[in-house]
Design an enzyme around this catalytic site. Structure first.
Site, short mmCIF file in Angstrom:
data_model
loop_
_atom_site.label_atom_id
_atom_site.label_comp_id
_atom_site.label_asym_id
_atom_site.label_seq_id
_atom_site.Cartn_x
_atom_site.Cartn_y
_atom_site.Cartn_z
N ARG A 1 0.85 -1.19 0.00
CA ARG A 1 0.00 0.00 0.00
C ARG A 1 0.89 1.24 0.00
O ARG A 1 1.89 1.30 0.72
CB ARG A 1 -0.93 0.04 1.23
CG ARG A 1 -2.00 -1.03 1.26
CD ARG A 1 -3.02 -0.86 0.13
NE ARG A 1 -4.09 -1.85 0.19
CZ ARG A 1 -4.04 -3.05 -0.36
NH1 ARG A 1 -2.95 -3.43 -1.00
NH2 ARG A 1 -5.07 -3.87 -0.28
N GLU B 1 -5.43 6.38 -6.33
CA GLU B 1 -5.78 5.33 -7.29
C GLU B 1 -7.24 5.48 -7.70
O GLU B 1 -8.08 5.80 -6.86
CB GLU B 1 -5.55 3.94 -6.67
CG GLU B 1 -4.10 3.65 -6.38
CD GLU B 1 -3.86 2.20 -5.97
OE1 GLU B 1 -4.78 1.37 -6.14
OE2 GLU B 1 -2.76 1.88 -5.49
N HIS C 1 -1.64 -1.45 -9.98
CA HIS C 1 -2.22 -2.24 -8.89
C HIS C 1 -2.82 -3.55 -9.41
O HIS C 1 -4.01 -3.82 -9.25
CB HIS C 1 -3.29 -1.43 -8.14
CG HIS C 1 -3.49 -1.93 -6.73
ND1 HIS C 1 -4.03 -1.16 -5.74
CD2 HIS C 1 -3.22 -3.15 -6.15
CE1 HIS C 1 -4.09 -1.85 -4.62
NE2 HIS C 1 -3.61 -3.07 -4.85
#
Length: 338
Positions: A236, A265, A285
């Site tokens: 993260r 994001e 991601h």
């Protein structure tokens, strides 16, 4: 139940074997990403069970307040994107299995792919070849270098194993219990955080994002990294102090980065420094985005929906929500599953 699935960008879930678990329920799948509150409220106005794909959509009080029919949010893993207190006040159950014995091998493999790509300059070499310029530089060999594993959980342990297979010295820093597990697995444990940062040629971050780990990697930590070191983050972005990584890369410490996670994001700003610095390899991601991982994760997520519909909710994050709801809505004793 009326089930809504958000952010299934490539319409993948309907093609999975586990999707059959929802047969008999009224399922709506959305394939785009929407952040506008009014649009989300309209989409979810009749929803009873909301299925989330990780943290792609935040579910906060302003949205929750406009969803009178919502009874369940079903997902997997951590839930910093969900307002748990607001859900509990309104009797909305959050089911989120933590899969304690099942590492995400997809995420571990992606981590290693990024390490290899960064050390051998694979994206830059490919771009050079496509531009008709042949080789563009000289990469680095992993064998004999030190792989620093920061946080020794399920994924960190898997990545440590990959490093050992590639002939790297594996060095671990984590909380005490995790350091003991790493030592039991035959890995070297650093004497201190400072020694760990200064020794790692490749430093890979593997921690959950909780209050205690937010901004755990500081600008000072990055400045301690050895010359030429690579920083890898597939966990993260918020584990790193805001702005510290870009500043560190510009200052040359770390020398490079390989990233799958970002402060914002989805990252759609092509002018973002991380997408333009020369020694940074980025992916959007995708650590968990494989068909095999989807089958495993959504089998659990859909089972949580079925358990709730059957009156026996499992993996309940906020059991008080079962009390808040009317007596005939759900039972009061949730079951916990691994």
């Amino acid at each position: 139940m009326k089930v809504t699935i958000l952010d299934d960008w490539f319409d993948t879930l309907r093609t999975l074997e586990c999707f059959r678990k929802l047969a008999g329920h009224e399922v709506t799948v959305w394939n785009d990403h929407v952040e506008d509150l009014d649009a989300l409220a309209r989409r979810l106005q009749d929803t009873e069970a909301l299925v989330l794909i990780r943290e792609r959509t935040a579910v906060r009080e302003p949205l929750i307040a406009r969803l009178p029919n919502l009874r369940l949010i079903s997902q997997r893993s951590v839930y910093p994107h969900i307002d748990v207190e607001a859900c509990t006040r309104r009797g909305i159950v959050i089911s989120s299995g933590q899969h304690p014995d099942a590492p995400s091998y997809a995420a571990a493999e992606l981590t290693w792919a990024l390490v290899l790509a960064a050390m051998r300059q694979i994206p830059q070499q490919q771009a050079s070849l496509r531009a008709g310029r042949w080789q563009m530089g000289v990469g680095w060999t992993l064998r004999g270098k030190t792989l620093g594993i920061y946080g020794y959980g399920r994924i960190g342990a898997a990545v440590a194993g990959y490093g050992r297979a590639f002939g790297m010295r594996v060095l671990v820093w984590a909380r005490e219990a995790s350091r003991q597990r790493a030592a039991a697995d035959g890995h070297e444990v650093a004497a201190s955080k400072e020694a760990f940062l200064e020794a790692s040629d490749v430093l890979s971050l593997h921690m959950r994002l909780v209050d205690a780990t937010r901004s755990i990697v500081t600008a000072g930590d990055l400045a301690r990294m050895k010359p030429g070191a690579l920083f890898v983050n597939t966990s993260r972005a918020a584990l790193v102090e805001p702005g510290a990584l870009v500043a560190g890369l510009r200052a040359g410490s770390p020398a490079g980065a390989a990233l799958d996670v970002y402060e914002q994001e989805p990252l759609l700003d092509t002018g973002d420094p991380l997408l333009n610095l020369p020694h940074v390899v980025c992916t959007p991601h995708i650590g968990f985005v494989t068909r095999e991982e989807y089958e495993e994760q959504f089998a659990d997520i859909f089972e949580q929906v079925l358990a709730f519909a059957g009156g026996n909710p499992v993996n309940v994050v906020n059991p008080q929500a079962l009390v808040t709801r009317s007596p005939d809505a759900t039972p009061t004793q949730p079951e916990q599953r691994a």
